[in-house]
Design an enzyme around this catalytic site. Structure first.
Site, PDB file in Angstrom:
ATOM      1  N   LYS A 112       0.820  -1.205   0.000  1.00  0.00           N
ATOM      2  CA  LYS A 112       0.000   0.000   0.000  1.00  0.00           C
ATOM      3  C   LYS A 112       0.863   1.269   0.000  1.00  0.00           C
ATOM      4  O   LYS A 112       0.431   2.311  -0.467  1.00  0.00           O
ATOM      5  CB  LYS A 112      -0.914   0.040   1.226  1.00  0.00           C
ATOM      6  CG  LYS A 112      -1.812  -1.175   1.438  1.00  0.00           C
ATOM      7  CD  LYS A 112      -2.987  -1.196   0.513  1.00  0.00           C
ATOM      8  CE  LYS A 112      -4.110  -2.147   0.894  1.00  0.00           C
ATOM      9  NZ  LYS A 112      -3.767  -3.552   1.111  1.00  0.00           N
TER      10      LYS A 112
HETATM   11  C1  PLP Z   1      -4.442  -4.683   0.705  1.00  0.00           C
HETATM   12  C2  PLP Z   1      -3.702  -5.951   0.736  1.00  0.00           C
HETATM   13  C3  PLP Z   1      -4.006  -6.993  -0.134  1.00  0.00           C
HETATM   14  C4  PLP Z   1      -5.146  -6.930  -1.118  1.00  0.00           C
HETATM   15  O1  PLP Z   1      -4.948  -5.962  -2.111  1.00  0.00           O
HETATM   16  P1  PLP Z   1      -6.172  -5.392  -2.950  1.00  0.00           P
HETATM   17  O2  PLP Z   1      -5.611  -4.324  -3.799  1.00  0.00           O
HETATM   18  O3  PLP Z   1      -7.166  -4.879  -1.955  1.00  0.00           O
HETATM   19  O4  PLP Z   1      -6.725  -6.531  -3.731  1.00  0.00           O
HETATM   20  C5  PLP Z   1      -3.212  -8.131  -0.096  1.00  0.00           C
HETATM   21  N1  PLP Z   1      -2.194  -8.246   0.784  1.00  0.00           N
HETATM   22  C6  PLP Z   1      -1.890  -7.260   1.643  1.00  0.00           C
HETATM   23  C7  PLP Z   1      -0.771  -7.460   2.591  1.00  0.00           C
HETATM   24  C8  PLP Z   1      -2.616  -6.085   1.662  1.00  0.00           C
HETATM   25  O5  PLP Z   1      -2.306  -5.109   2.511  1.00  0.00           O
END
Ligand code: PLP
Length: 466
Positions: A112
């Site tokens: 993120k």
């Molecule tokens: C947010 C997240 C996901 C999922 O990603 P999306 O874009 O919501 O599909 C997978 N793994 C981790 C560690 C995350 O923080």
């Protein structure tokens, strides 16, 4: 460059307005009116370039006149300056033809950060110019919230409110949200699961009077600028493995569908991606939908990969919009049906289009733990549970084309699950080792929109204008 809503009934916007608004006013999500193509020569020329340079070249056509080239380069370079790895998104080999793309070297140790650190820079530049204030509000299953807080803490023109499901995020995730001391940071622990948090946020966006009064801006994964930032590492990884001359496949641990949709955009730009595989944990609504053609919500089952514990996958709406030939009215109908009945059936044509674009797989809790154990024994690599779900699904899709699995979080973010599977407790990188000593600050909240809005007005000092 214009952006249009997946529900077809909101005004088209330029990049900057799209970014600042988040959700479209018809409840839809913004997508580019046309995806700019990158020529084979332009893709080939990315080889060997620093991450920041690739980011500039890949994203530049999407931002129109929002920032000058110099400004945009500076913002990109500030965004990634605090990453703990020079490559930003290093690629590691797991086995013959299977690679791990490590996306967890940012300040909050999850992928993120790639989008959030950039969006923090872009928001700040844009708000300074217009001298406006915004209230950022987001729902998180753990990682988005910490990344948003880290990106926006201490900024002058922004208050940031993050809703997370009380008791359902890991201790590291919670501390990343509750230990920043900045006055513009508000961590809210909601009684309920992630979908309840997400619904509260969506409802506030649909209350236009409130939305305008507090200058609501969304930085959840529905924000187009976040998807855009995530397109970049598909390019760096594929080019490192021989694109555009060779095709590459990707497996993506998926929840809200933002990360994998970025892969779809990379492919639409011309990157030769042979396969895009959705990997889900036991909350497998996307895998079931691809398999059966019916999108059917069920109760969320808490798992050891909590950032994927969702049933309503917001960005999937963007994939549906494409699968329905960009028919906003059809998408709006599906979303109404989902709201009133908790399910919808995808049309035959659309499900075929989805299956052409995406493959999918699911990994159970026991399998997730076994994959962490097995991968550690074979390669010495400690996988976080989300990345393990990806590795497990990818292994079922290995072929002659190189496979890249996105490693979405650092193992130290989920130390209990990793220790249970390997006997090794992964340590936090030294730069964040004092996290357990810092005081926490959070507000408990019921699932009550009126109370939440009152709190936001009070904390932003806007209640006096009522
Ligand atoms: C947010 C997240 C996901 C999922 O990603 P999306 O874009 O919501 O599909 C997978 N793994 C981790 C560690 C995350 O923080």
């Amino acid at each position: 460059m214009h952006y249009i809503s997946t529900r077809g009934a909101a005004p088209a916007l330029e990049f900057e307005a799209t970014m600042l608004t988040g959700l479209a006013r018809d409840g839809g999500l913004y997508v580019p009116e046309r995806v700019p193509a990158m020529t084979e020569a332009a893709i080939a020329a990315l080889a060997g370039q620093p991450y920041e340079e690739v980011a500039f070249r890949v994203m530049r056509p999407f931002i129109g006149g929002a920032f000058t080239d110099d400004e945009f380069r500076t913002l990109i370079s500030s965004a990634y300056a605090d990453f703990g790895h020079a490559a930003r998104a290093p690629l590691k080999q797991l086995s013959s033809g299977h690679f791990l793309l490590e996306l967890f070297h940012g300040p909050t140790l999850a992928f993120k950060d790639f989008a959030m650190q950039l969006i923090g820079q872009l928001f700040q530049a844009s708000l300074k110019r217009s001298d406006e204030r915004v209230t950022i509000i987001g729902a998180t299953s753990g990682d988005t919230g910490s990344a948003a807080i880290e990106a926006f803490r201490g900024l002058d023109n922004v208050d940031v409110f993050i809703l997370f499901p009380h008791g359902r995020v890991s201790e590291v995730q919670r501390r990343q949200m509750t230990t920043p001391a900045d006055r513009n940071v508000h961590a809210l622990a909601v009684e309920g699961d992630f979908d309840i948090c997400q619904a509260l946020v969506k409802d506030m966006f649909n209350d236009f009077a409130f939305r305008d009064r507090v200058g609501l801006a969304g930085v959840n994964s529905i924000n187009w600028a976040r998807v855009l930032a995530q397109v970049v590492y598909y390019f760096t990884a594929a080019v490192a493995l021989g694109a555009p001359h060779r095709s590459v496949a990707f497996t993506v641990p998926t929840g809200n569908f933002g990360d994998i949709f970025a892969g779809h955009i990379a492919r639409a730009m011309g990157l030769p991606i042979a396969k895009l595989v959705i990997a889900t944990n036991q909350n497998d609504i996307l895998h079931r939908c691809l398999t059966t053609g019916v999108y059917q919500t069920e109760a969320v089952l808490p798992s050891i990969s909590p950032s994927m514990d969702i049933q309503v996958s917001s960005n999937f709406e963007r994939a549906l919009f494409e699968a329905y030939g960009r028919d906003g009215r059809a998408v709006a109908q599906l979303m109404d049906e989902l709201r009133s009945t908790g399910r919808f059936a995808v049309s035959q044509g659309a499900i075929e289009a989805l299956r052409e674009t995406y493959a999918s797989g699911r990994v159970s809790e026991a399998e997730t733990a076994a994959i962490i154990t097995r991968t550690y024994r074979k390669t010495g690599e400690l996988l976080c549970p989300h990345s393990a779900v990806g590795v497990g699904v990818a292994e079922a899709h290995l072929g002659t084309i190189p496979m890249v699995t996105l490693a979405t979080a650092h193992p130290a973010k989920f130390p209990d699950a990793v220790e249970a599977a390997t006997g090794i407790r992964p340590g936090l990188p030294a730069r964040m080792a004092d996290m357990f000593d810092r005081p926490e600050r959070l507000t408990r909240l019921a699932n009550d929109r009126a109370a939440l809005q009152a709190l936001i007005l009070q904390r932003t000092g806007l209640e006096a204008d009522a």
